[in-house]
Design a protein around this motif. Structure first.
Motif, PDB file in Angstrom:
ATOM      1  N   LEU A 197       0.874  -1.165   0.000  1.00  0.00           N
ATOM      2  CA  LEU A 197       0.000   0.000   0.000  1.00  0.00           C
ATOM      3  C   LEU A 197       0.910   1.213   0.000  1.00  0.00           C
ATOM      4  CD1 LEU A 197      -2.705   1.511   0.259  1.00  0.00           C
ATOM      5  CD2 LEU A 197      -2.483   1.263   2.747  1.00  0.00           C
ATOM      6  N   ASP A 198       0.904   1.965  -1.105  1.00  0.00           N
ATOM      7  CA  ASP A 198       1.789   3.114  -1.273  1.00  0.00           C
ATOM      8  C   ASP A 198       0.999   4.403  -1.078  1.00  0.00           C
ATOM      9  OD1 ASP A 198       3.819   1.369  -1.842  1.00  0.00           O
ATOM     10  OD2 ASP A 198       3.758   1.674  -4.018  1.00  0.00           O
ATOM     11  N   VAL A 199       1.465   5.251  -0.171  1.00  0.00           N
ATOM     12  CA  VAL A 199       0.776   6.489   0.181  1.00  0.00           C
ATOM     13  C   VAL A 199       1.749   7.653   0.005  1.00  0.00           C
ATOM     14  CG1 VAL A 199      -0.485   7.731   1.974  1.00  0.00           C
ATOM     15  CG2 VAL A 199      -0.600   5.223   1.885  1.00  0.00           C
ATOM     16  N   VAL A 200       1.369   8.629  -0.815  1.00  0.00           N
ATOM     17  CA  VAL A 200       2.203   9.819  -0.924  1.00  0.00           C
ATOM     18  C   VAL A 200       2.096  10.608   0.379  1.00  0.00           C
ATOM     19  CG1 VAL A 200       2.682  11.914  -2.224  1.00  0.00           C
ATOM     20  CG2 VAL A 200       1.822   9.890  -3.413  1.00  0.00           C
ATOM     21  N   ALA A 201       3.233  11.060   0.884  1.00  0.00           N
ATOM     22  CA  ALA A 201       3.270  11.796   2.149  1.00  0.00           C
ATOM     23  C   ALA A 201       3.983  13.128   1.936  1.00  0.00           C
ATOM     24  CB  ALA A 201       3.991  10.978   3.220  1.00  0.00           C
ATOM     25  N   LEU A 202       3.372  14.200   2.390  1.00  0.00           N
ATOM     26  CA  LEU A 202       3.949  15.532   2.288  1.00  0.00           C
ATOM     27  C   LEU A 202       4.593  15.908   3.609  1.00  0.00           C
ATOM     28  CD1 LEU A 202       0.998  17.409   0.519  1.00  0.00           C
ATOM     29  CD2 LEU A 202       2.984  16.318  -0.539  1.00  0.00           C
ATOM     30  N   ARG A 203       5.857  16.273   3.542  1.00  0.00           N
ATOM     31  CA  ARG A 203       6.558  16.682   4.760  1.00  0.00           C
ATOM     32  C   ARG A 203       6.422  18.191   4.946  1.00  0.00           C
ATOM     33  NH1 ARG A 203      12.982  15.784   6.343  1.00  0.00           N
ATOM     34  NH2 ARG A 203      12.963  17.162   8.176  1.00  0.00           N
ATOM     35  N   PHE A 204       5.991  18.588   6.129  1.00  0.00           N
ATOM     36  CA  PHE A 204       5.893  19.990   6.503  1.00  0.00           C
ATOM     37  C   PHE A 204       6.783  20.247   7.714  1.00  0.00           C
ATOM     38  CE2 PHE A 204       2.179  19.354   3.982  1.00  0.00           C
ATOM     39  CZ  PHE A 204       1.917  20.576   3.390  1.00  0.00           C
ATOM     40  N   GLU A 205       7.206  21.496   7.865  1.00  0.00           N
ATOM     41  CA  GLU A 205       8.020  21.850   9.024  1.00  0.00           C
ATOM     42  C   GLU A 205       7.590  23.197   9.588  1.00  0.00           C
ATOM     43  OE1 GLU A 205      12.088  22.086   7.839  1.00  0.00           O
ATOM     44  OE2 GLU A 205      11.881  24.079   6.939  1.00  0.00           O
ATOM     45  N   LYS A 206       7.795  23.358  10.881  1.00  0.00           N
ATOM     46  CA  LYS A 206       7.529  24.631  11.550  1.00  0.00           C
ATOM     47  C   LYS A 206       8.644  25.615  11.202  1.00  0.00           C
ATOM     48  CE  LYS A 206       5.038  25.591  14.603  1.00  0.00           C
ATOM     49  NZ  LYS A 206       3.791  26.423  14.613  1.00  0.00           N
ATOM     50  N   THR A 207       8.254  26.876  10.996  1.00  0.00           N
ATOM     51  CA  THR A 207       9.227  27.921  10.714  1.00  0.00           C
ATOM     52  C   THR A 207       9.257  28.984  11.807  1.00  0.00           C
ATOM     53  OG1 THR A 207       7.590  29.141   9.414  1.00  0.00           O
ATOM     54  CG2 THR A 207       9.020  27.589   8.231  1.00  0.00           C
ATOM     55  N   GLY A 208       8.379  28.846  12.810  1.00  0.00           N
ATOM     56  CA  GLY A 208       8.321  29.812  13.895  1.00  0.00           C
ATOM     57  C   GLY A 208       7.288  29.398  14.915  1.00  0.00           C
ATOM     58  N   PRO A 209       7.022  30.226  15.901  1.00  0.00           N
ATOM     59  CA  PRO A 209       6.130  29.850  17.004  1.00  0.00           C
ATOM     60  C   PRO A 209       4.649  30.032  16.708  1.00  0.00           C
ATOM     61  CG  PRO A 209       7.060  32.008  17.419  1.00  0.00           C
ATOM     62  CD  PRO A 209       7.701  31.511  16.147  1.00  0.00           C
ATOM     63  N   GLY A 210       4.296  30.736  15.646  1.00  0.00           N
ATOM     64  CA  GLY A 210       2.906  31.049  15.388  1.00  0.00           C
ATOM     65  C   GLY A 210       2.131  29.906  14.766  1.00  0.00           C
ATOM     66  N   GLN A 211       0.780  30.016  14.805  1.00  0.00           N
ATOM     67  CA  GLN A 211      -0.086  28.962  14.290  1.00  0.00           C
ATOM     68  C   GLN A 211       0.129  28.726  12.802  1.00  0.00           C
ATOM     69  OE1 GLN A 211      -4.240  29.637  15.066  1.00  0.00           O
ATOM     70  NE2 GLN A 211      -4.922  27.844  13.905  1.00  0.00           N
ATOM     71  N   TRP A 212       0.461  29.780  12.060  1.00  0.00           N
ATOM     72  CA  TRP A 212       0.611  29.659  10.614  1.00  0.00           C
ATOM     73  C   TRP A 212       2.072  29.644  10.180  1.00  0.00           C
ATOM     74  CZ3 TRP A 212      -3.869  28.133   9.137  1.00  0.00           C
ATOM     75  CH2 TRP A 212      -5.019  28.612   9.776  1.00  0.00           C
ATOM     76  N   ASP A 213       2.980  29.484  11.131  1.00  0.00           N
ATOM     77  CA  ASP A 213       4.419  29.480  10.807  1.00  0.00           C
ATOM     78  C   ASP A 213       4.865  28.073  10.447  1.00  0.00           C
ATOM     79  OD1 ASP A 213       4.505  32.164  11.387  1.00  0.00           O
ATOM     80  OD2 ASP A 213       5.206  31.880  13.449  1.00  0.00           O
ATOM     81  N   TRP A 214       4.568  27.668   9.219  1.00  0.00           N
ATOM     82  CA  TRP A 214       4.962  26.350   8.743  1.00  0.00           C
ATOM     83  C   TRP A 214       5.014  26.373   7.226  1.00  0.00           C
ATOM     84  CZ3 TRP A 214       0.961  24.325   5.788  1.00  0.00           C
ATOM     85  CH2 TRP A 214      -0.326  24.831   6.047  1.00  0.00           C
ATOM     86  N   ARG A 215       5.666  25.386   6.639  1.00  0.00           N
ATOM     87  CA  ARG A 215       5.788  25.326   5.183  1.00  0.00           C
ATOM     88  C   ARG A 215       5.945  23.880   4.729  1.00  0.00           C
ATOM     89  NH1 ARG A 215      12.030  26.649   3.353  1.00  0.00           N
ATOM     90  NH2 ARG A 215      13.024  25.171   4.790  1.00  0.00           N
ATOM     91  N   TRP A 216       5.554  23.637   3.485  1.00  0.00           N
ATOM     92  CA  TRP A 216       5.815  22.350   2.839  1.00  0.00           C
ATOM     93  C   TRP A 216       7.294  22.275   2.502  1.00  0.00           C
ATOM     94  CZ3 TRP A 216       7.352  22.027  -2.434  1.00  0.00           C
ATOM     95  CH2 TRP A 216       7.492  20.720  -2.914  1.00  0.00           C
TER      96      TRP A 216
END
Length: 369
Positions: A152-171
């Protein structure tokens, strides 16, 4: 879930299916799927919505999530593949305690009317199926079996935090998570192409000896579909080819924009003598529109958009997003389409467990007379 709301905050600026700057506009082949004018009749609350809701209400495992991909496995099993996931318990009044476990990906296995939650970790300390990297997490995307159904192959997107805020993240990058299809244990996690700013996780279509991979170039205000393919069913086994608008190239940077206004999760499936694209409309912010396009090729062009449904939940704090089809669960000419529901206010999801669950639609397309 809360972070994932940023994926849904999209506003595209063109009319899908028309030639626009920066979008591939190859001449359409002739097929009846495109020649025909279609209308949709849609019935909400299709199965397995009621089954999943009842299971969620028990509080004994999965109680809500988004993404909602599905794959048929051996033994009459359907695996439902979810990203951000709440687990039980559920309070008697339909709320969930603030201590309810929350993980970034999970499976629910359906066998007849029996549902089972699959996570990592242990029953007392559940974790995501794909162990999170430091300072980040994985959201799952499209999936399929490979190697004669053994994987069973599932594509997975890695995201990371870029800061302390709720929206501070990126693919960050795309990966392929390979599970044993019997045990559903993670076997490997391998990188797949990620150099063109395309999240290659929207959909997988197996067609005429190839697997077509549908990705989204997510610019926030605009989202563009891209198309790649690989011969066979192993996304890590052979070089990828990318649609250039007139042919295929092994240069990922040659990948062109095919359609603007798709959601990060959408579907492309065989339909009549052509292909059907189902997506949430991202040409407007917080759209309630579930729309279909038609094409004669897996690469489009996608034309003749038809509204399938207007999601009634949309409004106030509540948003809907990421609609797509489940082609293995078609019933004759009746399509099964799911979409996700969420709230911009996290307290809502604790106050009412029923919000953060997938909805399902039975859609019948008919030729107009």
């Amino acid at each position: 879930m809360f972070r994932r709301l940023g994926v849904a905050l999209a506003l595209s600026l063109t009319v899908g299916g028309l030639a626009v700057p920066g979008v591939s506009a190859a001449v359409s082949a002739d097929c009846s799927a495109v020649r025909t004018n279609w209308t949709a009749t849609t019935v909400p609350h299709a199965a397995p919505e009621g089954l999943l809701n009842a299971y969620s209400n028990t509080g004994k495992g999965w109680t809500g999530a988004d993404s909602t991909y599905s794959v048929q496995l051996s033994g009459g099993r359907t695996v439902w593949i979810f990203s951000d996931t709440f687990l039980g318990p559920v309070n008697p009044d339909g709320s969930r305690p603030t201590t309810a476990p929350f993980i970034n990906n999970s499976f629910v296995v359906q066998q007849g009317s029996r549902l089972t939650t699959v996570t990592g970790g242990t029953a007392s300390h559940p974790t995501a199926l794909i162990p999170p990297p430091s300072n980040g997490w994985y959201w799952v995307g499209a999936a399929q079996t490979s190697n004669a159904g053994k994987n069973l192959d599932v594509v997975a997107l890695r995201f990371e935090k870029t800061g302390p805020g709720q929206w501070d993240w990126r693919w960050v990058a795309n990966y392929l998570a390979r599970f044993d299809s019997k045990t559903l244990k993670l076997q490997s996690l391998k990188p797949i192409p990620s150099a063109a700013n395309v999240q290659w996780s929207g959909w997988l279509l197996r067609d005429r000896g190839y697997t077509y991979i549908y990705g989204v170039e997510d610019l926030g205000a605009s989202k563009y579909q891209h198309v790649a393919r690989v011969r066979g069913d192993d996304l890590t086994g052979k070089p990828w080819e990318y649609w250039t608008g007139s042919g295929w190239s092994q240069d990922e940077s040659a990948s062109v924009r095919v359609l603007e206004g798709v959601a990060n999760e959408h579907s492309v499936t065989a339909f009549e003598d052509g292909y059907l694209l189902v997506t949430h409309d991202t040409k407007e912010l917080f759209s309630s529109r579930v729309v279909a396009y038609f094409g004669c090729s897996p690469t489009g062009p996608w034309v003749k958009p038809v509204d399938l449904y207007q999601t009634p939940e949309t409004g106030g704090n509540i948003i809907t997003y990421n609609s797509h089809e489940h082609p293995d669960l078609r019933r004759g000419d009746e399509l099964l389409v799911s979409y996700n529901v969420n709230s911009l206010v996290s307290d809502d999801l604790y106050g009412d467990v029923s919000i953060y669950r997938p909805r399902f639609l039975a859609v019948t397309l008919a030729a107009t007379r």
